[in-house]
Design an enzyme around this catalytic site. Structure first.
Site, PDB file in Angstrom:
ATOM      1  N   ASP A  22       0.820  -1.208   0.000  1.00 31.60           N
ATOM      2  CA  ASP A  22       0.000   0.000   0.000  1.00 31.60           C
ATOM      3  C   ASP A  22       0.856   1.260   0.000  1.00 31.60           C
ATOM      4  OD1 ASP A  22       0.933  -0.473   2.552  1.00 31.60           O
ATOM      5  OD2 ASP A  22      -1.021  -0.723   3.470  1.00 31.60           O
ATOM      6  N   ASN A  62      -7.819  -1.069  13.900  1.00 32.35           N
ATOM      7  CA  ASN A  62      -9.228  -1.222  13.486  1.00 32.35           C
ATOM      8  C   ASN A  62      -9.438  -2.490  12.653  1.00 32.35           C
ATOM      9  OD1 ASN A  62      -8.009  -0.621  11.102  1.00 32.35           O
ATOM     10  ND2 ASN A  62      -9.112   1.276  10.704  1.00 32.35           N
ATOM     11  N   HIS A  99      -7.634  -3.314   9.957  1.00 29.61           N
ATOM     12  CA  HIS A  99      -7.286  -3.236   8.534  1.00 29.61           C
ATOM     13  C   HIS A  99      -6.093  -4.124   8.202  1.00 29.61           C
ATOM     14  CE1 HIS A  99      -4.545   0.620   8.968  1.00 29.61           C
ATOM     15  NE2 HIS A  99      -3.845  -0.472   9.174  1.00 29.61           N
ATOM     16  N   GLU A 113      -9.743  -0.998   4.957  1.00 31.44           N
ATOM     17  CA  GLU A 113     -10.315  -0.487   6.191  1.00 31.44           C
ATOM     18  C   GLU A 113     -11.660  -1.159   6.477  1.00 31.44           C
ATOM     19  OE1 GLU A 113      -8.281   1.161   7.806  1.00 31.44           O
ATOM     20  OE2 GLU A 113      -7.712   3.094   6.971  1.00 31.44           O
TER      21      GLU A 113
HETATM   22  C1  F6R Z   1       1.470  -1.142   6.206  1.00 33.87           C
HETATM   23  C2  F6R Z   1       0.128  -1.699   6.259  1.00 33.87           C
HETATM   24  C3  F6R Z   1      -0.717  -1.572   7.477  1.00 33.87           C
HETATM   25  C4  F6R Z   1       0.022  -1.921   8.773  1.00 33.87           C
HETATM   26  C5  F6R Z   1      -0.897  -1.718   9.968  1.00 33.87           C
HETATM   27  C6  F6R Z   1      -0.166  -1.937  11.276  1.00 33.87           C
HETATM   28  O1  F6R Z   1       2.059  -1.377   4.939  1.00 33.87           O
HETATM   29  O2  F6R Z   1      -0.312  -2.230   5.297  1.00 33.87           O
HETATM   30  O3  F6R Z   1      -1.837  -2.399   7.338  1.00 33.87           O
HETATM   31  O4  F6R Z   1       0.464  -3.242   8.720  1.00 33.87           O
HETATM   32  O5  F6R Z   1      -1.402  -0.419   9.971  1.00 33.87           O
HETATM   33  O6  F6R Z   1       0.755  -0.901  11.446  1.00 33.87           O
HETATM   34  P1  F6R Z   1       1.910  -1.022  12.518  1.00 33.87           P
HETATM   35  O7  F6R Z   1       2.759  -2.164  12.103  1.00 33.87           O
HETATM   36  O8  F6R Z   1       2.675   0.276  12.395  1.00 33.87           O
HETATM   37  O9  F6R Z   1       1.258  -1.209  13.826  1.00 33.87           O
END
Ligand code: F6R
Length: 254
Positions: free
Chosen positions: A79, A150, A152, A157
């Site tokens: 992403d 959340n 995702h 999302e």
């Molecule tokens: C990042 C991504 C997000 C993260 C998620 C957790 O490329 O796709 O889905 O994996 O937001 O973020 P962290 O690891 O910072 O807690």
């Protein structure tokens, strides 16, 4: 009290709980290393953020000290934020350069990241091209994933359908809040992003998912026990037949 009966309509997710996150990071890095050694032209799906950072650190160490060779590996990032200037310091593309690509030997032509500087219409075209490029590479062998607070996965999302593919999405308020620090304030965080879809992710042949820390305990519980569906996109992971969720004790505490 009646014994808990496993509900076949609610498939479970294989979980490994480790004492320290470093154990999980090392195990995931070793799994990736093993794959790259046995299949040099491995196609990797890559996440950014605080969760996978130790895995990249370990992969870089394996490259430097044990000659782990990425010269035929192909990578696709999950992403990217949209609406950033090219090379923006908070972009995932930049993050990947400083935490991984600059330190290993994945050839430039084999690195695929999403371009956060495109305007929306061009970004939509880019999404279709990305899906085609993944297909042309033979699909993703192993995808590394974190989970947002959340639920995702990527930037799929709450509300994301099971049949989604790479596309532009609006970011959830929690996602923007969690990113605020990296952007120097909430108002600087983009409202839109590009992400691989749920189907794109689940089409990967292997998923290595990680969640660390107490702040992930509630979402881990919902991921494992909640109804599978768009309210908590991480629950879709339970539909995959070759997945492992790595947790430290804090993330498993719920
Ligand atoms: C990042 C991504 C997000 C993260 C998620 C957790 O490329 O796709 O889905 O994996 O937001 O973020 P962290 O690891 O910072 O807690």
């Amino acid at each position: 009290m009646a014994a808990k009966v496993k509900d076949p309509a609610r498939p479970s997710l294989p979980v490994r709980i480790v004492v320290t996150r470093e154990e999980a990071e090392r195990a995931v890095a070793l799994e990736i290393a093993e794959l790259v050694r046995t299949k040099p032209r491995t196609v990797l799906g890559l996440a950014t953020g605080s969760t996978p950072i130790g895995v990249y650190r370990e992969l870089v160490r394996l490259h430097r000290e044990e000659a782990l060779d990425f010269s035929r590996a192909i990578t696709f990032n999950l992403d990217e934020y949209l609406g950033l200037v090219s090379g923006h310091p908070s972009s995932f593309g930049r993050w990947m350069r400083s935490n991984f690509f600059d330190a290993v030997n994945v050839p430039e032509v084999n690195i695929h990241t999403l371009d956060g500087s495109l305007e929306l219409a061009r970004a939509r075209v880019e999404c279709e091209r990305y899906e085609q490029t993944i297909a042309d590479a033979g699909g993703i062998d192993l995808m590394m994933l974190g989970i947002g607070r959340n639920g995702h996965i990527g930037f799929n999302e709450p509300g994301a359908a099971r049949d989604t593919r790479t596309r532009c999405v609006e970011l959830h308020p929690w996602t923007r809040a969690d990113a605020a620090h990296g952007f120097g304030g909430l108002e600087q965080v983009p409202h839109v992003a590009i992400t691989m879809g749920v189907t794109t992710i689940l089409d990967s042949r292997r998923l290595c998912v990680m969640a660390f820390g107490e702040h992930k305990a509630q979402i881990v519980k919902r991921t494992l026990e909640g109804a599978i569906g768009p309210d908590v996109p991480s629950t879709y992971l339970r539909e995959h037949s070759n997945v492992c969720l790595w947790l430290d004790r804090s993330a498993a505490s719920g």
